[in-house]
Design an enzyme around this catalytic site. Structure first.
Site, mmCIF file in Angstrom:
data_model
loop_
_atom_site.group_PDB
_atom_site.id
_atom_site.type_symbol
_atom_site.label_atom_id
_atom_site.label_comp_id
_atom_site.label_asym_id
_atom_site.label_seq_id
_atom_site.Cartn_x
_atom_site.Cartn_y
_atom_site.Cartn_z
ATOM 1 N N GLY A 1 79.818 58.677 56.790
ATOM 2 C CA GLY A 1 79.982 59.229 55.456
ATOM 3 C C GLY A 1 78.956 60.296 55.186
ATOM 4 O O GLY A 1 78.281 60.787 56.100
ATOM 5 N N GLY B 1 75.270 58.574 55.890
ATOM 6 C CA GLY B 1 74.916 58.010 57.185
ATOM 7 C C GLY B 1 76.109 57.389 57.869
ATOM 8 O O GLY B 1 77.260 57.644 57.508
ATOM 9 N N ASN B 2 75.815 56.560 58.865
ATOM 10 C CA ASN B 2 76.847 55.896 59.654
ATOM 11 C C ASN B 2 76.820 54.401 59.411
ATOM 12 O O ASN B 2 75.782 53.834 59.050
ATOM 13 C CB ASN B 2 76.645 56.163 61.147
ATOM 14 N N VAL B 3 77.959 53.767 59.640
ATOM 15 C CA VAL B 3 78.073 52.313 59.534
ATOM 16 C C VAL B 3 78.445 51.766 60.904
ATOM 17 O O VAL B 3 79.391 52.244 61.533
ATOM 18 C CB VAL B 3 79.124 51.899 58.487
ATOM 19 N N LYS C 1 74.677 49.796 57.636
ATOM 20 C CA LYS C 1 74.662 51.203 57.253
ATOM 21 C C LYS C 1 73.291 51.777 57.570
ATOM 22 O O LYS C 1 72.270 51.253 57.114
ATOM 23 C CB LYS C 1 74.973 51.358 55.762
ATOM 24 N N ASP D 1 83.751 56.113 42.221
ATOM 25 C CA ASP D 1 84.223 56.530 43.546
ATOM 26 C C ASP D 1 85.362 55.641 44.044
ATOM 27 O O ASP D 1 85.455 55.355 45.240
ATOM 28 C CB ASP D 1 83.066 56.512 44.545
#
EC number: 2.7.11.1
Length: 493
Positions: free
Chosen positions: A89, A92-94, A120, A216
């Protein structure tokens, strides 16, 4: 996702970008001021704040983390084995991960190889440079306070070098955007949509009670747990506000043209998240309203001097009072969200509050039923113009009548029209929050207290066992995990 500078949103920049692996453009610039240090994220969550949570107390994942913290004294990145990347996203990354031995073994664990988690990982230095570190801190602080069946559980948060890590529960069912692609006609049935929307309403209700405006909501952010129930994700665009409990009587005057009293204004506060909801409401008294009569008559001639029968009749016919604990008067001027889901008041910059969540619920529901959003244009600019100027239209669905969905679809359309009112003051939920939404006929027959007991439309298959092949990351890959796309299984260190 998009945002413009607004003091209460801790923003000091305006940036535009497209997030990887996203089918929609994102615009976002809720960041942090240059005075925010990249080292301010804090270390491992103290044990006192990782208490047993009522809804998750019996989970094997909680038990494994508790044993790890009790044995090692802390939770760190060295205790986890990263399996694969789940997604990425703006921040960052998950990663899918599991505990290393011996912490992974537990009598409560049923998954082969131990409990699975979603981690995350964000680069604090990179976020500080982009002036978005504050967004990550807001998300962490909100996650620490959540305890709800349809919201994420934060098992631990810690730092590793210049990375900040959030360990949350893993949802093997993916998200509702992917799930919709598997449906006939790439749309959900009315009954399936009712199920997912009802659970989403309960999640939004809890967030609003905690003073959190989500901002969101979209199918990509609604994940499916292993039992088929939903979990909202991604809170970096959320707004934290004060809420004041209020006892209001629903507008019986909805037919008479009146409006119920508005609650006192909410104030946006920095995200030092402290739940303000108390289970005990002191000094709240019921208001006894005088009976209103249209056009005079015998009742008007009474002047309130009758024998009390009118008052008793009023008590019997009046709507019961409802406790409203939602930030219905919160205001922000940030330009934040996904283009196709932006509310008109966000686009116009007039300021917005919790009513934006009910607008996005309407767009979310529309996409679930029709396979597309209601205002999508040829470009982002055209989409925004459509949101401001174009009315909501509903395409005719082939086979809906044959499937016995026609009447249900008409009720669903009525709910969407009320949720997609362009004037936020006239939007369903803008005055009394979720209490108004839950009373709509579309939810007739929904037992809100027992939604968790309803069998979901789909239950995902159990996750496949992790591959035995182990890959060791290089020094460069350890330093830049967000640029690394693992194929199978690897050791972080």
């Amino acid at each position: 996702m998009a945002a413009i500078k607004e003091e209460s949103d801790y923003d000091s920049s305006r940036s535009s970008l497209t997030a990887p692996d996203s089918r929609r453009s994102w615009i976002s610039d809720i960041g942090s001021s240059s005075s925010v240090s990249a080292r301010s994220f804090g270390g491992d969550t103290p044990a006192s704040s990782c208490r047993y949570k009522p809804h998750k107390a019996n989970q094997a994942e909680w038990e494994a983390i508790r044993r790890l913290r009790a044995g090692a004294g802390r939770v760190g990145l060295e205790h986890f084995r990263l399996v694969r990347r789940l997604g990425s996203g703006d921040l960052g990354n998950v990663y899918l991960c599991r505990l290393r031995e011996p912490w992974s073994s537990s009598s409560m664990t049923t998954t082969a190889g131990g409990c699975l988690y979603a981690m995350k990982v964000v680069d604090k230095d990179a976020l500080a440079f982009r002036k978005k570190l504050r967004r990550a801190e807001v998300e962490r602080d909100i996650l620490r306070t959540l305890d709800h069946p349809f919201l994420p559980t934060l098992y631990a948060d810690f730092e590793a070098s210049h990375y900040a890590c959030l360990v949350m529960e893993f949802c093997p069912g993916g998200d509702l955007h992917v799930a919709r692609q598997r449906q006939p006609g790439r749309r959900f049935t009315v009954s399936s949509t009712r199920f997912y929307v009802a659970e989403t309403v309960l999640a939004l209700e809890y967030l609003h009670m905690m003073g959190v405006v989500y901002r969101d909501l979209k199918p990509e952010n609604v994940l499916v747990r292993g039992d088929g129930h939903i979990m909202l994700s991604d809170f970096d665009l959320s707004l934290k506000c004060d809420v004041v409990p209020k006892l209001l009587r629903p507008a019986r005057s909805a037919a008479a043209g009146g409006k119920p009293p508005l609650p006192p204004p909410s104030s946006c506060v920095p995200p030092t998240i402290q739940p303000v909801l108390s289970c005990i409401f002191r000094g709240v008294h019921k208001c006894h309203h005088a009976k209103e009569c249209a056009g005079g008559g015998a009742a008007a001639g009474n002047n309130g001097d009758g024998d009390g029968n009118d008052e008793e009749a009023e008590t019997e016919t009046a709507e019961p009072e409802v406790v409203v604990v939602e930030p219905v008067a919160a205001r922000s001027k940030s330009f934040v969200g996904t283009h196709e889901y932006l509310a008109p008041e966000v686009i116009s910059g007039q300021g917005h509050g919790s009513a934006v969540d009910w607008w996005t619920l309407g767009v979310f529901m529309y996409e679930m039923l029709y396979g597309r959003t209601p205002f999508k244009g040829e470009s982002n600019e055209k989409t925004l113009i459509n949101i401001i100027k174009q009315p909501v239209t509903f395409p005719r669905l082939a086979g809906a009548a044959a499937a016995g969905e026609w009447e249900e679809m008409k009720t669903a359309q009525d709910l969407m029209l009320q949720l997609l009112a362009k004037n936020p003051k006239k939007r369903l939920g803008s005055t009394m929050g979720s209490a108004e939404v839950k009373r709509h006929p579309f939810f007739k027959g929904v037992n809100w207290a027992l939604v968790r007991s309803v069998r979901p439309p789909e239950v995902p298959a159990p996750p496949a066992p992790a591959p035995k092949k182990v890959m060791t990351m290089s020094k460069k890959e350890r330093q830049e995990p967000y640029n690394y796309r693992p194929e199978n299984h690897f050791d972080y260190f």
